[in-house]
Design an enzyme around this catalytic site. Structure first.
Site, PDB file in Angstrom:
ATOM      1  CG  LEU A 103      -2.150  -0.807   1.280  1.00 44.67           C
ATOM      2  CD1 LEU A 103      -2.742  -0.822   2.679  1.00 44.67           C
ATOM      3  CD2 LEU A 103      -3.171  -0.276   0.289  1.00 44.67           C
ATOM      4  CG  ASP A 104      -0.229   4.932  -1.983  1.00 43.77           C
ATOM      5  OD1 ASP A 104      -0.568   5.596  -1.001  1.00 43.77           O
ATOM      6  OD2 ASP A 104      -0.970   4.759  -2.958  1.00 43.77           O
ATOM      7  CE  LYS A 105       5.751   8.683   4.463  1.00 46.10           C
ATOM      8  NZ  LYS A 105       7.055   9.398   4.337  1.00 46.10           N
ATOM      9  CG  ASP A 106       0.231   9.935   0.461  1.00 45.15           C
ATOM     10  OD1 ASP A 106       0.795  10.269   1.519  1.00 45.15           O
ATOM     11  OD2 ASP A 106       0.562  10.373  -0.655  1.00 45.15           O
ATOM     12  CB  SER A 107      -3.170   3.988   0.632  1.00 39.51           C
ATOM     13  OG  SER A 107      -3.262   4.688  -0.586  1.00 39.51           O
TER      14      SER A 107
END
Length: 244
Positions: A103-107
């Site tokens: 999962l990307d950092k902002d998710s």
């Protein structure tokens, strides 16, 4: 100590260090040694041997397992020691557990972690088949045209293939004025955010709530938990079918 001889790539994969494919690559690149000697592709080893990959000793794993983690927003799916936002630095996650489908950092949301390299490889091979479900909040009203356009697939740039590519048709459902759910069967980089941008929408919050039959449920951000045995068996069975 287990004296059974197994292929070197499987031994490395079983440790949770990486997939068999990646192990093969490192062996061919001369980055793997067995008892101090550069390894050869196809050789066999046992727990009595000292196996090193890029200077790191591979420890045999007796029990394969997979757990679930609610990754909070603002933390990165990386084991890189230089990244201060790494989930491994802030949460009680054993370093032998590798994430399956980042999962990307902002998710935020459901992240699966395992020490089973073969399982990681099977998930990667089935990445364009198994379902992943997300709840998404955006900065504008979700209208019928947006839902229809997202559902039918969106043309975005795929850096892996170095060309524009239309995303697979997917299931999109409006939940509230600025919130919708989406079920994907592929995993392009920051796919949902980039799909939304095509229609002039900006994602303000993104949460993954399901990977195949494993769900986030009522768990809280930062929580790590064991996956129910029956759920895990169903997950493995579906992966086996996807890889046949």
């Amino acid at each position: 100590m287990n004296q059974e001889l197994i292929r070197l790539n499987k031994y490395i994969s079983n440790s949770g260090f990486c997939s068999r494919r990646r192990a093969d690559e490192w062996i061919l690149e001369g980055k793997v040694t067995v008892n101090g000697v550069v390894a050869e592709n196809g050789m066999k080893v046992s727990d009595a041997d000292v196996v090193m990959v890029n200077g790191t000793m591979i420890k045999p794993v007796c029990e394969k397992k997979m757990v679930a983690f609610y990754k909070p927003k603002g933390y990165a799916c990386t084991a890189h020691r230089g990244d201060s936002s790494s989930i491994y630095r802030h949460f009680d996650i054993p370093h032998e557990l590798k994430y399956v489908g980042r999962l990307d950092k902002d998710s935020e949301g459901l992240l699966l972690l395992t020490n089973d390299g073969d399982l990681c490889n099977k998930v990667a091979k089935a990445r364009n088949q198994h379902e992943k479900e997300y709840i998404v909040w955006v900065n504008k009203t979700v209208d019928a045209n947006f839902v229809k356009g997202m559902s039918e697939g969106v043309l975005i740039y795929d850096k892996n293939k170095e060309c524009e590519r239309k995303t697979n048709p997917c299931k999109v459902k409006k939940i509230s004025e600025r919130c919708f759910s989406i079920i994907l069967t592929q995993g392009m980089n920051r796919q949902i955010r980039r799909m939304c941008e095509v229609f002039g929408y900006r994602v303000t919050k993104l949460k993954r709530i399901r990977v195949m039959n494993i769900t986030l449920g009522e768990h809280e951000a930062g929580e790590l938990w064991e996956i129910d045995y029956d759920v895990m068996q169903e997950f493995r069975k579906a992966l086996k079918k996807d890889n046949e």
